[in-house]
Design a protein around this motif. Sequence first.
Motif, PDB file in Angstrom:
ATOM      1  N   ILE A  88     -44.419 -18.952  49.065  1.00 54.98           N
ATOM      2  CA  ILE A  88     -44.931 -20.299  48.807  1.00 54.98           C
ATOM      3  C   ILE A  88     -43.745 -21.235  48.975  1.00 54.98           C
ATOM      4  CG2 ILE A  88     -45.983 -21.892  47.160  1.00 54.98           C
ATOM      5  CD1 ILE A  88     -47.187 -19.465  45.727  1.00 54.98           C
ATOM      6  N   GLN A  89     -43.819 -22.087  49.978  1.00 52.60           N
ATOM      7  CA  GLN A  89     -42.754 -23.054  50.229  1.00 52.60           C
ATOM      8  C   GLN A  89     -43.212 -24.424  49.755  1.00 52.60           C
ATOM      9  OE1 GLN A  89     -42.879 -21.668  54.402  1.00 52.60           O
ATOM     10  NE2 GLN A  89     -40.652 -21.935  54.319  1.00 52.60           N
ATOM     11  N   VAL A  90     -42.341 -25.102  49.002  1.00 53.60           N
ATOM     12  CA  VAL A  90     -42.634 -26.442  48.494  1.00 53.60           C
ATOM     13  C   VAL A  90     -41.474 -27.342  48.885  1.00 53.60           C
ATOM     14  CG1 VAL A  90     -43.157 -27.829  46.468  1.00 53.60           C
ATOM     15  CG2 VAL A  90     -43.815 -25.420  46.506  1.00 53.60           C
ATOM     16  N   LEU A  91     -41.785 -28.401  49.617  1.00 56.20           N
ATOM     17  CA  LEU A  91     -40.747 -29.332  50.066  1.00 56.20           C
ATOM     18  C   LEU A  91     -41.100 -30.751  49.635  1.00 56.20           C
ATOM     19  CD1 LEU A  91     -40.166 -27.944  53.659  1.00 56.20           C
ATOM     20  CD2 LEU A  91     -38.703 -27.644  51.666  1.00 56.20           C
ATOM     21  N   PRO A  92     -40.078 -31.549  49.327  1.00 55.72           N
ATOM     22  CA  PRO A  92     -40.351 -32.936  48.922  1.00 55.72           C
ATOM     23  C   PRO A  92     -40.767 -33.784  50.114  1.00 55.72           C
ATOM     24  CG  PRO A  92     -37.991 -32.588  49.092  1.00 55.72           C
ATOM     25  CD  PRO A  92     -38.645 -31.247  49.349  1.00 55.72           C
ATOM     26  N   VAL A  93     -41.654 -34.725  49.857  1.00 51.97           N
ATOM     27  CA  VAL A  93     -42.006 -35.739  50.848  1.00 51.97           C
ATOM     28  C   VAL A  93     -41.415 -37.058  50.364  1.00 51.97           C
ATOM     29  CG1 VAL A  93     -43.889 -36.992  51.980  1.00 51.97           C
ATOM     30  CG2 VAL A  93     -44.103 -34.531  51.554  1.00 51.97           C
ATOM     31  N   THR A  94     -41.702 -37.402  49.116  1.00 48.09           N
ATOM     32  CA  THR A  94     -41.093 -38.555  48.448  1.00 48.09           C
ATOM     33  C   THR A  94     -40.687 -38.073  47.054  1.00 48.09           C
ATOM     34  OG1 THR A  94     -43.129 -39.344  47.403  1.00 48.09           O
ATOM     35  CG2 THR A  94     -42.688 -40.116  49.658  1.00 48.09           C
ATOM     36  N   GLU A  95     -40.251 -38.975  46.204  1.00 48.52           N
ATOM     37  CA  GLU A  95     -39.896 -38.582  44.838  1.00 48.52           C
ATOM     38  C   GLU A  95     -41.116 -38.154  44.029  1.00 48.52           C
ATOM     39  OE1 GLU A  95     -37.467 -41.284  42.636  1.00 48.52           O
ATOM     40  OE2 GLU A  95     -35.980 -41.426  44.238  1.00 48.52           O
ATOM     41  N   THR A  96     -42.297 -38.607  44.431  1.00 54.89           N
ATOM     42  CA  THR A  96     -43.507 -38.310  43.660  1.00 54.89           C
ATOM     43  C   THR A  96     -44.516 -37.439  44.399  1.00 54.89           C
ATOM     44  OG1 THR A  96     -44.538 -40.350  44.434  1.00 54.89           O
ATOM     45  CG2 THR A  96     -43.309 -40.454  42.342  1.00 54.89           C
ATOM     46  N   THR A  97     -44.225 -37.046  45.646  1.00 51.00           N
ATOM     47  CA  THR A  97     -45.142 -36.195  46.400  1.00 51.00           C
ATOM     48  C   THR A  97     -44.369 -35.063  47.075  1.00 51.00           C
ATOM     49  OG1 THR A  97     -44.983 -37.478  48.446  1.00 51.00           O
ATOM     50  CG2 THR A  97     -46.700 -38.127  46.874  1.00 51.00           C
ATOM     51  N   SER A  98     -45.113 -34.019  47.405  1.00 51.47           N
ATOM     52  CA  SER A  98     -44.498 -32.882  48.091  1.00 51.47           C
ATOM     53  C   SER A  98     -45.506 -32.279  49.054  1.00 51.47           C
ATOM     54  CB  SER A  98     -44.009 -31.848  47.081  1.00 51.47           C
ATOM     55  OG  SER A  98     -45.028 -31.474  46.201  1.00 51.47           O
ATOM     56  N   LYS A  99     -45.057 -31.282  49.795  1.00 49.36           N
ATOM     57  CA  LYS A  99     -45.945 -30.558  50.694  1.00 49.36           C
ATOM     58  C   LYS A  99     -45.705 -29.069  50.498  1.00 49.36           C
ATOM     59  CE  LYS A  99     -42.773 -31.191  54.574  1.00 49.36           C
ATOM     60  NZ  LYS A  99     -42.625 -31.725  55.928  1.00 49.36           N
ATOM     61  N   MET A 100     -46.733 -28.278  50.791  1.00 49.78           N
ATOM     62  CA  MET A 100     -46.670 -26.847  50.537  1.00 49.78           C
ATOM     63  C   MET A 100     -47.264 -26.085  51.714  1.00 49.78           C
ATOM     64  SD  MET A 100     -48.476 -24.666  47.472  1.00 49.78           S
ATOM     65  CE  MET A 100     -49.907 -25.679  47.593  1.00 49.78           C
ATOM     66  N   LYS A 101     -46.698 -24.910  51.963  1.00 51.23           N
ATOM     67  CA  LYS A 101     -47.234 -23.999  52.974  1.00 51.23           C
ATOM     68  C   LYS A 101     -47.115 -22.575  52.449  1.00 51.23           C
ATOM     69  CE  LYS A 101     -45.110 -22.793  56.902  1.00 51.23           C
ATOM     70  NZ  LYS A 101     -44.581 -22.880  58.262  1.00 51.23           N
ATOM     71  N   LEU A 102     -48.136 -21.764  52.699  1.00 51.91           N
ATOM     72  CA  LEU A 102     -48.119 -20.352  52.331  1.00 51.91           C
ATOM     73  C   LEU A 102     -47.981 -19.514  53.594  1.00 51.91           C
ATOM     74  CD1 LEU A 102     -49.320 -21.598  49.744  1.00 51.91           C
ATOM     75  CD2 LEU A 102     -50.748 -19.590  49.574  1.00 51.91           C
TER      76      LEU A 102
END
Length: 137
Positions: A88-102
Amino acid sequence: MSKFESSIKQIPYPQQAVYAMLSDLENIEKVRDRLPEDKLQGLRFDRDTISVSAPPVGQVSLRIVERDEPKCIKFATEQSPVPFNLWIQVLPVTETTSKMKLTIKAELNPFIKGMVQKPLTEGVERIADALAAIRYE
């Protein structure tokens, strides 16, 4: 090595909040009511492991084998008809949002790959959809 990836999911929560929730499997209790009981039976979990009977696959148990805070959680199967690894990869998009990929990687012979490719592809996408729908507060 066969690889199955979900699409990238946008999450309206900060990276650290998403990582903190997903890296401790005891947090599943907070979302248990949203899990499809008809698809997942005998769900058991603790901080590092999760086990479930998922018809028609059978019993599947995963253990967290690596935590790379705050961006990645790696799982390996302890019990499964087809051994695999899950990231499970979690990366920041902004300070309040992120994106995830499995991502699922498995050693599959051509015959088995033909049988499990569609269910694994659909399964990883459904898991990603469910994780993206969680309230990470």
